[in-house]
Design an enzyme around this catalytic site. Sequence first.
Site, mmCIF file in Angstrom:
data_model
loop_
_atom_site.group_PDB
_atom_site.id
_atom_site.type_symbol
_atom_site.label_atom_id
_atom_site.label_comp_id
_atom_site.label_asym_id
_atom_site.label_seq_id
_atom_site.Cartn_x
_atom_site.Cartn_y
_atom_site.Cartn_z
ATOM 1 N N GLY A 1 44.152 34.409 41.649
ATOM 2 C CA GLY A 1 43.118 33.709 40.677
ATOM 3 C C GLY A 1 41.845 34.645 40.424
ATOM 4 O O GLY A 1 41.610 34.481 39.200
ATOM 5 N N SER A 2 41.440 35.334 41.336
ATOM 6 C CA SER A 2 40.197 36.043 40.959
ATOM 7 C C SER A 2 40.456 37.665 41.269
ATOM 8 O O SER A 2 39.587 38.362 40.649
ATOM 9 C CB SER A 2 39.191 35.689 42.126
ATOM 10 O OG SER A 2 38.593 34.221 41.885
ATOM 11 N N SER A 3 41.651 37.979 41.831
ATOM 12 C CA SER A 3 41.827 39.511 41.788
ATOM 13 C C SER A 3 43.272 39.648 41.709
ATOM 14 O O SER A 3 44.039 38.954 41.865
ATOM 15 C CB SER A 3 41.201 40.044 42.912
ATOM 16 O OG SER A 3 42.029 39.878 44.025
ATOM 17 N N THR A 4 43.575 40.961 41.357
ATOM 18 C CA THR A 4 45.140 41.300 41.127
ATOM 19 C C THR A 4 45.385 42.591 41.685
ATOM 20 O O THR A 4 44.567 43.386 41.797
ATOM 21 C CB THR A 4 45.452 41.275 39.794
ATOM 22 O OG1 THR A 4 47.071 41.262 39.818
ATOM 23 C CG2 THR A 4 45.092 42.356 38.965
ATOM 24 N N GLN A 5 46.293 42.697 42.554
ATOM 25 C CA GLN A 5 46.468 43.737 43.359
ATOM 26 C C GLN A 5 47.897 44.729 42.961
ATOM 27 O O GLN A 5 48.865 44.001 42.661
ATOM 28 C CB GLN A 5 46.744 43.661 44.761
ATOM 29 C CG GLN A 5 45.499 43.427 45.559
ATOM 30 C CD GLN A 5 44.817 41.877 45.185
ATOM 31 O OE1 GLN A 5 43.958 41.798 44.639
ATOM 32 N NE2 GLN A 5 45.734 40.939 45.264
ATOM 33 N N GLU A 33 44.303 43.845 51.186
ATOM 34 C CA GLU A 33 45.013 42.790 50.513
ATOM 35 C C GLU A 33 46.094 43.364 49.776
ATOM 36 O O GLU A 33 47.461 42.880 50.120
ATOM 37 C CB GLU A 33 44.054 42.139 49.561
ATOM 38 C CG GLU A 33 44.801 40.572 49.131
ATOM 39 C CD GLU A 33 43.936 39.900 48.080
ATOM 40 O OE1 GLU A 33 42.879 40.251 47.697
ATOM 41 O OE2 GLU A 33 44.395 38.741 47.471
HETATM 42 N N1 LIG Z 1 52.181 25.779 40.614
HETATM 43 C C1 LIG Z 1 51.469 26.822 39.995
HETATM 44 N N2 LIG Z 1 51.609 27.430 38.971
HETATM 45 C C2 LIG Z 1 50.579 28.191 38.079
HETATM 46 N N3 LIG Z 1 49.725 28.839 38.786
HETATM 47 C C3 LIG Z 1 49.817 28.641 39.983
HETATM 48 C C4 LIG Z 1 50.488 27.580 40.652
HETATM 49 N N4 LIG Z 1 50.096 27.669 42.246
HETATM 50 C C5 LIG Z 1 49.125 28.601 42.047
HETATM 51 N N5 LIG Z 1 48.830 29.126 40.998
HETATM 52 C C6 LIG Z 1 47.997 30.307 41.065
HETATM 53 O O1 LIG Z 1 48.205 31.353 41.749
HETATM 54 C C7 LIG Z 1 46.874 31.936 41.974
HETATM 55 C C8 LIG Z 1 46.592 31.970 43.488
HETATM 56 O O2 LIG Z 1 45.398 32.707 43.578
HETATM 57 P P1 LIG Z 1 44.580 32.695 44.891
HETATM 58 O O3 LIG Z 1 45.567 33.112 45.938
HETATM 59 O O4 LIG Z 1 44.027 31.175 45.094
HETATM 60 O O5 LIG Z 1 43.431 33.543 44.663
HETATM 61 P P2 LIG Z 1 42.922 35.045 45.036
HETATM 62 O O6 LIG Z 1 44.337 35.642 45.677
HETATM 63 O O7 LIG Z 1 42.435 35.586 43.842
HETATM 64 O O8 LIG Z 1 41.901 34.845 46.130
HETATM 65 C C9 LIG Z 1 45.828 31.159 41.226
HETATM 66 O O9 LIG Z 1 45.681 32.012 39.951
HETATM 67 C C10 LIG Z 1 46.457 29.759 40.892
HETATM 68 O O10 LIG Z 1 45.986 29.220 39.826
HETATM 69 CA CA LIG Z 2 46.135 35.125 46.755
#
Ligand SMILES: Nc1ncnc2c1ncn2[C@@H]1O[C@H](COP(=O)(O)OP(=O)(O)O)[C@@H](O)[C@H]1O
Ligand SMILES: [Ca+2]
Length: 497
Positions: free
Chosen positions: A209-213, A169
Amino acid sequence: MGKTAVKQTLVGALVAAVGCMSLIALILTLAEHHSVELPPSSQYGMVFDAGSTHTALFVYQWPGNKQNNTGVVSQVLVCDVDGPGISSYASDPPGAGQSLVKCLDSAKAAIPTEKQKDTPVYLGATAGMRLLKIQNPTQSDQVLKEVTKTIKNYPFDFRGARILSGSEEGAYGWITINYLLEGFIKYSFEGKWLQPKGGKILGALDMGGSSTQIAFTPKDPMKDPASAAQLRLYGFDYSVYTHSYLCYGKDQAMGQLLAKLIKTNSTQPIEHPCYHQGYNLTLTLGDIYSSPCVETLGTFDPSIKVTFSGSSDPMKCLTLVKSIFNFSGCSFPPDCAFNGVYQPPVNGYFFAFSAYFYTFNFLGLAPQAPLPQVLSTIESFCKKDWAMLKAEHPEDKEKYLRDYCGSANYMMTILLDGYKFNQSWSNIYFQRTAADTDIGWTLGYMLNLTNLIPSEHHVTVTGVQHGQWAAGVFFIVFALFLCLVIVTVLCAWNPDY
Ligand SMILES: Nc1ncnc2c1ncn2[C@@H]1O[C@H](COP(=O)(O)OP(=O)(O)O)[C@@H](O)[C@H]1O
Ligand SMILES: [Ca+2]
């Protein structure tokens, strides 16, 4: 045959020969030039980004005759899937498949019918599905089976639904940015392929939302080769540091804060320093402890309710945020980020996208806002009470609004104390798009899997090059001029002619 007749035959033959050659050259030139002028036949490809909070479909397009060049793949459609991410359908897997129908229909309407069967489709799931796989591998398999079933009902070239590893990712996000900004290779005016100077390679910071890279090319060789992805692109080698922190995506981090508060408070309501004064939230222990990212307090009754009450206290919020990081212990001192994870010193410029962008953009910060301004903006934002905030942002969803203070403090902590951007803050650009394309891992994933980035760059010229075309035109003009000269000279030489 008289002298004049011989001369006439000779001149006739010469004119005919030169005329024929000119005609052939003209036909060849036009034919070759025609192949350049033809509208390039477009190709399409698409990727579902099945994130933890939400799924989106990205449709890309590129001219078939230039597929190996940088910057030619563009995004033509983004479709947001309604509802939550696919991992939320753990107890209703067919619902995950059904959720994709609307976007598959939009893609079908956007891609010409004759191209559909040659359009590759991928589905990549990220940290939400990684967590579900840890908790219940049967359910995560069922969800992937159901989304596969739905996509296979469409006339596209389906190439699989799978869970990406965290390193993949990170690396695909890095490929996307550098592809879009031509960090790998550039076509110069002289017609040569050049590698931009080392400093042009960008790092990638993705906050999900669940991980950071985090992914970047370090200055020096890496001490821990396990963190390195070796990539050969367009004939150049890249050693990319990439790391993904599971449970350190924005939403899981906010969940970790709640669990910390429960652990350290015995009376209710529990004061939440990152929530705004006047904001109250009641959850069950089941809601809070359902994630494998939080530490439970032994056995618990999932139906017990807990109420959090905002106190708009930025200093205490920062202290709380820091408590979910462990800054001690490192196998490669001093080169660690946090939780004992090896990380070489950050190097070069970075693009921070997804939730990094959403948060900074919401706070009204410019893509490269100076550090003191960022810190003071976050502090004054966190001090606002809930009523004021709601009045200022009536359109914003409550689930986002309540977390901006906590997530902004969280992002500053990870960037400054974790990744150590304290000395190079101005090297980070908070961006959502580049070259009209969303920044994320999906484009890099598709480029890689469809071999749109070759490991070696062989310059293949399908149409005629400018030089050849100019030579053709020059030859025709020269031949006609020669004919004219010969005829004029012969006429002048023999007045009978
Ligand atoms: N308009 C927005 N304002 C604030 N945060 C947002 C908005 N749209 C998306 N996000 C945030 O962006 C992140 C997207 O993560 P996501 O791609 O769903 O998860 P992951 O990459 O961990 O599988 C989430 O934390 C979501 O809450
Ligand atoms: Ca993502």
